[in-house]
Scaffold this active site. Structure first.
Site, PDB file in Angstrom:
ATOM      1  N   ARG A  87       0.867  -1.191   0.000  1.00  0.00           N
ATOM      2  CA  ARG A  87       0.000   0.000   0.000  1.00  0.00           C
ATOM      3  C   ARG A  87       0.899   1.236   0.000  1.00  0.00           C
ATOM      4  O   ARG A  87       1.611   1.491   0.973  1.00  0.00           O
ATOM      5  CB  ARG A  87      -0.904  -0.013   1.240  1.00  0.00           C
ATOM      6  CG  ARG A  87      -1.709   1.246   1.376  1.00  0.00           C
ATOM      7  CD  ARG A  87      -2.678   1.251   2.553  1.00  0.00           C
ATOM      8  NE  ARG A  87      -3.178   2.620   2.628  1.00  0.00           N
ATOM      9  CZ  ARG A  87      -3.110   3.412   3.695  1.00  0.00           C
ATOM     10  NH1 ARG A  87      -2.601   2.966   4.831  1.00  0.00           N
ATOM     11  NH2 ARG A  87      -3.542   4.644   3.643  1.00  0.00           N
TER      12      ARG A  87
ATOM     13  N   HIS B  58      -2.627  10.966   0.798  1.00  0.00           N
ATOM     14  CA  HIS B  58      -2.085  10.754   2.161  1.00  0.00           C
ATOM     15  C   HIS B  58      -1.495  12.095   2.609  1.00  0.00           C
ATOM     16  O   HIS B  58      -0.284  12.225   2.815  1.00  0.00           O
ATOM     17  CB  HIS B  58      -1.051   9.630   2.162  1.00  0.00           C
ATOM     18  CG  HIS B  58      -0.789   9.023   3.513  1.00  0.00           C
ATOM     19  ND1 HIS B  58      -0.849   7.675   3.758  1.00  0.00           N
ATOM     20  CD2 HIS B  58      -0.473   9.583   4.712  1.00  0.00           C
ATOM     21  CE1 HIS B  58      -0.566   7.426   5.040  1.00  0.00           C
ATOM     22  NE2 HIS B  58      -0.326   8.575   5.638  1.00  0.00           N
TER      23      HIS B  58
ATOM     24  N   ASN C  87      -6.453   8.809   3.112  1.00  0.00           N
ATOM     25  CA  ASN C  87      -5.909   8.206   4.319  1.00  0.00           C
ATOM     26  C   ASN C  87      -6.280   9.061   5.526  1.00  0.00           C
ATOM     27  O   ASN C  87      -5.937  10.249   5.590  1.00  0.00           O
ATOM     28  CB  ASN C  87      -4.377   8.116   4.262  1.00  0.00           C
ATOM     29  CG  ASN C  87      -3.810   7.509   5.545  1.00  0.00           C
ATOM     30  OD1 ASN C  87      -3.967   6.315   5.792  1.00  0.00           O
ATOM     31  ND2 ASN C  87      -3.193   8.339   6.390  1.00  0.00           N
ATOM     32  N   GLU C  88      -6.980   8.461   6.467  1.00  0.00           N
ATOM     33  CA  GLU C  88      -7.252   9.063   7.776  1.00  0.00           C
ATOM     34  C   GLU C  88      -7.733  10.507   7.716  1.00  0.00           C
ATOM     35  O   GLU C  88      -7.025  11.420   8.152  1.00  0.00           O
ATOM     36  CB  GLU C  88      -5.997   9.015   8.657  1.00  0.00           C
ATOM     37  CG  GLU C  88      -5.489   7.634   8.940  1.00  0.00           C
ATOM     38  CD  GLU C  88      -4.451   7.631  10.070  1.00  0.00           C
ATOM     39  OE1 GLU C  88      -4.182   8.693  10.653  1.00  0.00           O
ATOM     40  OE2 GLU C  88      -3.936   6.543  10.361  1.00  0.00           O
TER      41      GLU C  88
ATOM     42  N   ASN D  84      -7.183   1.963   9.966  1.00  0.00           N
ATOM     43  CA  ASN D  84      -5.869   2.138  10.599  1.00  0.00           C
ATOM     44  C   ASN D  84      -6.122   2.190  12.088  1.00  0.00           C
ATOM     45  O   ASN D  84      -6.838   3.076  12.567  1.00  0.00           O
ATOM     46  CB  ASN D  84      -5.216   3.467  10.191  1.00  0.00           C
ATOM     47  CG  ASN D  84      -4.790   3.480   8.739  1.00  0.00           C
ATOM     48  OD1 ASN D  84      -4.935   2.494   8.027  1.00  0.00           O
ATOM     49  ND2 ASN D  84      -4.248   4.604   8.311  1.00  0.00           N
TER      50      ASN D  84
ATOM     51  N   TYR E 106      -4.135   1.600  15.909  1.00  0.00           N
ATOM     52  CA  TYR E 106      -2.902   1.314  16.637  1.00  0.00           C
ATOM     53  C   TYR E 106      -3.160   1.025  18.108  1.00  0.00           C
ATOM     54  O   TYR E 106      -2.357   0.387  18.765  1.00  0.00           O
ATOM     55  CB  TYR E 106      -1.963   2.524  16.555  1.00  0.00           C
ATOM     56  CG  TYR E 106      -1.388   2.805  15.181  1.00  0.00           C
ATOM     57  CD1 TYR E 106      -2.162   3.314  14.149  1.00  0.00           C
ATOM     58  CD2 TYR E 106      -0.040   2.577  14.920  1.00  0.00           C
ATOM     59  CE1 TYR E 106      -1.624   3.587  12.904  1.00  0.00           C
ATOM     60  CE2 TYR E 106       0.510   2.852  13.680  1.00  0.00           C
ATOM     61  CZ  TYR E 106      -0.280   3.345  12.673  1.00  0.00           C
ATOM     62  OH  TYR E 106       0.257   3.608  11.442  1.00  0.00           O
TER      63      TYR E 106
ATOM     64  N   GLU F 283      -3.266  -0.116   8.243  1.00  0.00           N
ATOM     65  CA  GLU F 283      -2.057   0.307   8.966  1.00  0.00           C
ATOM     66  C   GLU F 283      -2.132  -0.221  10.382  1.00  0.00           C
ATOM     67  O   GLU F 283      -3.104   0.032  11.091  1.00  0.00           O
ATOM     68  CB  GLU F 283      -1.964   1.835   9.087  1.00  0.00           C
ATOM     69  CG  GLU F 283      -1.276   2.522   7.968  1.00  0.00           C
ATOM     70  CD  GLU F 283      -1.179   4.028   8.194  1.00  0.00           C
ATOM     71  OE1 GLU F 283      -0.901   4.457   9.325  1.00  0.00           O
ATOM     72  OE2 GLU F 283      -1.396   4.756   7.204  1.00  0.00           O
TER      73      GLU F 283
HETATM   74  C1  BGC Z   1      -0.456   7.792   9.503  1.00  0.00           C
HETATM   75  C2  BGC Z   1       0.999   7.635   9.122  1.00  0.00           C
HETATM   76  C3  BGC Z   1       1.863   7.837  10.364  1.00  0.00           C
HETATM   77  C4  BGC Z   1       1.495   6.780  11.380  1.00  0.00           C
HETATM   78  C5  BGC Z   1       2.343   6.763  12.636  1.00  0.00           C
HETATM   79  C6  BGC Z   1      -0.818   7.123  10.802  1.00  0.00           C
HETATM   80  O1  BGC Z   1      -1.728   7.907  11.464  1.00  0.00           O
HETATM   81  O2  BGC Z   1      -1.271   7.381   8.438  1.00  0.00           O
HETATM   82  O3  BGC Z   1       1.310   8.527   8.102  1.00  0.00           O
HETATM   83  O4  BGC Z   1       3.226   7.818  10.070  1.00  0.00           O
HETATM   84  O5  BGC Z   1       0.162   6.996  11.784  1.00  0.00           O
HETATM   85  O6  BGC Z   1       2.223   7.908  13.390  1.00  0.00           O
END
Ligand code: BGC
Length: 586
Positions: free
Chosen positions: A107, A152, A197-198, A335, A337, A415
Site C-alpha cells: 500500500r 495521504h 488516508n485518515e 488504521n 494502533y 495500517e
Molecule cells: C499515519 C501515518 C503515520 C502513522 C504513525 C498514521 O496515522 O497514516 O502517516 O506515520 O500513523 O504515526
C-alpha cells in the site's frame, strides 16, 4: 482438525460475549490466549507507506510542492522530506524488500503534486507518471498487488494558495479530476484504490495548517473530503468499474473506545458517542445512511448554543447528497494502533500532557460532550504517549463497525504498527523484539477477528516498510521493518529482526498449528503481554548491556502498571500534530 476443535472450544468454553456492538474483551480469557490458525486464502499481507514520508525528490522531475514541503521549509524546521528515504530513486529496492519479506501486497500513496504540479490537470507531469508506472510495473512483475492511496495528506501547495485547500468546495471537482486521471492511467494494473488516508488526522488534528480557533473550518473541510470521496467512488463506478473490475475504498482511523463498564448503559453510550465522533463522522455518511451521525448533529448544535452560536458549524448534506454518499465504498481500510477506555461523565475534561485523553480533550473533537477518555490499567507505553498496548482493539473496532453500521463489505487493516524514538537508540538496535511482539500479538488478534468473530477481513498492512519521515518529527520516530540510515546520503536500508518474523507470519498466512516457529506460542504471547517487552520504545530507556535483547521469553516477572509520563509534545504523530496546530495559531 485439532485447530478446528480448538476454535470451537474457544468459542463455546471461553465465550464470545457481546453487549450489542461491544465485545466483552476484558472478560474473555481468549483475549490473552494464543490462537492457532490461518487467514483466508488470498489474504493480502503487505506494508503501507506514504509518498511524503518516503519518496524524497521533493522538487525532482518537475514535481510541485505540497503543503508538507512548505511546512518543512519554514524557518526552524528541518526539510527531512527533501530526500526522505529516497524512494523516488530507490523504488526497486522498496519492491525487492517486499519480495524478501514474502509479501503479496504494497500500500503506497501517490503524490498529487508529483502528477499535477499545480494541483490541476492543466499540467500533467510525465516524469511523475513515469515514476508511478515504473513502481506499479515493478510490483506487478514481482507478483505484488498494489493498493494505492490517492491522498495521504500531501495537498498541492498551489491549491492551498489558490483555494485555501479542503475548505473550498472547488476541491471536490479538483479531486475528481485527479482521481479520474489516476484510474485512467494506472487502473489497468491497480485493482485496489483508497481515496483518502485518515481524514480525521488531517482534518481534525491538523486542519491543513489552517488557523481555525473555533473549529468551524474543520467541519467544512471534512464535508468536502466526504463529498470528494463519494465523487471519486462514483467516477470509478460509472466509468471504470466495468472495464477495470477493481475496488475503491477509504481508509479511516480510529482508536477503539472500550466502555469502562460494559454493563453500565451510560458508559456504553459515552463510548458509542466517542466512536461516532472519531470514526462515524467519516464512516456514517459512507457506510451508513449518508449523513453525519445523529449524536454528532445534536451535540454540535447543543454545544454551540451554549456558546451563543445559533447556527451549527456542521454543514448539512442535501437528501440527494445523502443518497449519493451512502454505500459509496467497496471496502473499508481501518488504521488502528491503540484503544481508550471510555466512561460517562458530567465534568468538563482538560487536556492532559500524558496523552491519555488527547482525542477527546485536546481540542480535536471540541463538541463531543460527556466523555472521559483514559488508558486502561496495565496498558503499556509503545513508542509514543498516544499509542498504548491494546492489541484487542483490532477485534473491538472491527466488531463495533460491523454491528453499528450493519457493514457487510470487506475490511482491510490498512495500517498497524509500532514506533520507537531513534535518537535514544544510537546506533540503532536492529534486534527489535518489541516490534516482533507487536506484530505477533496484533496479527494474532486479526486472526481471532476472522475465526472467532467471523469478520470479513482481507488484508493486513504493517506500518511501515522502512524508517521514514514521521511528518513533523522527522526521522526520530521509527516504525520500519527496515532501518533507514538517515545519516547516509544513499539512505541504506537494513532489515530489523522483526522483518524476519513478519515474513514468517505472511508466508504461513497466519499461525498454522504446525508452524514450528518459536514466536508462535502461548509462552511468547504471554511475554509479549508484559510491559518489559516494550520498554525499549521509551525515550528514557537505557540498554542494560551492549544492545542485547532476549531470544527466549524471560521468566515471567510480575506485571507492572507503571508508565512513563512523556510529554504529549515530544512524541507520536498525533502529538506532533498538536505541535503543528499550536504553531499555526497566532
Ligand atoms: C499515519 C501515518 C503515520 C502513522 C504513525 C498514521 O496515522 O497514516 O502517516 O506515520 O500513523 O504515526
Amino acid at each position: 482438525m485439532v485447530a478446528f476443535y480448538g476454535t470451537i472450544f474457544m468459542l463455546v468454553v471461553l465465550g464470545h460475549k457481546t453487549e450489542g456492538q461491544f465485545l466483552d474483551l476484558k472478560n474473555m480469557t481468549v483475549r490473552d490466549t494464543f490462537l492457532s490458525g490461518t487467514l483466508p486464502d488470498g489474504f493480502l499481507w503487505g506494508t503501507a507507506t506514504a509518498a511524503f514520508q518516503i519518496e524524497g525528490g521533493w522538487d525532482s522531475g518537475e514535481k510541485g510542492p505540497s503543503i508538507w514541503d512548505w511546512f518543512s521549509h519554514l524557518p526552524g524546521n528541518v526539510p527531512w522530506g527533501d530526500v526522505a528515504a529516497d524512494s523516488y530513486h530507490k523504488y526497486k529496492e522498496d519492491v525487492q524488500m517486499h519480495v524478501d519479506t514474502g509479501l503479496n501486497s504494497y500500500r503506497f500513496s501517490i503524490s498529487w503534486p508529483r502528477l499535477f504540479p499545480d494541483g490541476t490537470n492543466t499540467t500533467i507531469n510525465q516524469y511523475g507518471v513515469d515514476y508511478y508506472n515504473n513502481l506499479i510495473n515493478e510490483l506487478k512483475n514481482n507478483g505484488i498487488e498494489p493498493l494505492v492511496t490517492l491522498y495521504h495528506w500531501d495537498l498541492p501547495q498551489k491549491l492551498k494558495d489558490r483555494y485555501g485547500g479542503w475548505v473550498n468546495d472547488t476541491m471536490v471537482e479538483l479531486f475528481e479530476n485527479y482521481a479520474r486521471f489516476c484510474f485512467a492511467t494506472f487502473g489497468d494494473r491497480v485493482k485496489y484504490w483508497a481515496t483518502f488516508n485518515e481524514p480525521w488526522s488531517f482534518v481534525a488534528a491538523l486542519g491543513d495548517f489552517n488557523h481555525d480557533p473555533d473549529y468551524s473550518m474543520r467541519y467544512k473541510m471534512a464535508h468536502n473530503v466526504i463529498r470528494a470521496h463519494a465523487r471519486a467512488w462514483h467516477t470509478y463506478d460509472d466509468d471504470f468499474r466495468s472495464s477495470q473490475n477493481g475496488s475503491v475504498g477509504i481508509v479511516i482511523s480510529s482508536m477503539w473506545g472500550e466502555p469502562a463498564d460494559l454493563h453500565n448503559p451510560a458508559d456504553r453510550q459515552a463510548a458509542t458517542n466517542y466512536m461516532e465522533f472519531f470514526f462515524g463522522w467519516f464512516a456514517n455518511p459512507i457506510i451508513g445512511n449518508g449523513d453525519y451521525p445523529d449524536v454528532m448533529k445534536r451535540m454540535v448544535r447543543e454545544s454551540r448554543l451554549k456558546q451563543n452560536q445559533t447556527v451549527s458549524p456542521l454543514p448539512e448534506f442535501t437528501e440527494e447528497e445523502k443518497l449519493y454518499n451512502s454505500g459509496s465504498t467497496d471496502f473499508l481500510g481501518i488504521n488502528t494502533y491503540t484503544a481508550r477506555i471510555i466512561s460517562a461523565t458530567n465534568e468538563t475534561q482538560t487536556c492532559h500532557p500524558d496523552g491519555h485523553n488527547f482525542a477527546s480533550a485536546c481540542g480535536f473533537m471540541p463538541d463531543l460532550m460527556g466523555v472521559k477518555e483514559s488508558v486502561g490499567p496495565g496498558w503499556f507505553y509503545m513508542g509514543s504517549n498516544i499509542f498504548w498496548f491494546a492489541p484487542w482493539n483490532i477485534r473491538g473496532i472491527l466488531h463495533f463497525v460491523r454491528e453499528r453500521y450493519n457493514y457487510t463489505k470487506p475490511f482491510y487493516l490498512s495500517e498497524v504498527g509500532i514506533g520507537e524514538t531513534y535518537k535514544y537508540h544510537s546506533p540503532p538496535n536492529l534486534n527489535d523484539t518489541w516490534r516482533m511482539c507487536f506484530y505477533m500479538t496484533y496479527a494474532n488478534e486479526a486472526l481471532k477477528a476472522v475465526k472467532l468473530d467471523g469478520v470479513d477481513l482481507r488484508g493486513f498492512y504493517a506500518w511501515t516498510l522502512l524508517d521514514n519521515v514521521e511528518w513533523g518529527s522527522g526521522p526520530d520516530q521509527a516504525f520500519g521493518l527496515y532501518h533507514t540510515n538517515f545519516t547516509h546520503p544513499s539512505r541504506q536500508r537494513t532489515p530489523k529482526r522483526s522483518q524476519g518474523l513478519y515474513r514468517t507470519i505472511a508466508q504461513e498466512n497466519g499461525f498454522p498449528e504446525n508452524a514450528n516457529h518459536v514466536w508462535m506460542t502461548q509462552e511468547w504471547l504471554e511475554w509479549c503481554h508484559m510491559e518489559e517487552a516494550y520498554a525499549p520504545t521509551r525515550p528514557d530507556y537505557v540498554e542494560p548491556t551492549s544492545g542485547a535483547r532476549p531470544t527466549q521469553p524471560a521468566p515471567k516477572p510480575p506485571v507492572s502498571t507503571a508508565r512513563t509520563g512523556q510529554s504529549l509534545m515530544t512524541t507520536g504523530i498525533l502529538g506532533v500534530l498538536v505541535v503543528l496546530v499550536a504553531i499555526c495559531s497566532p
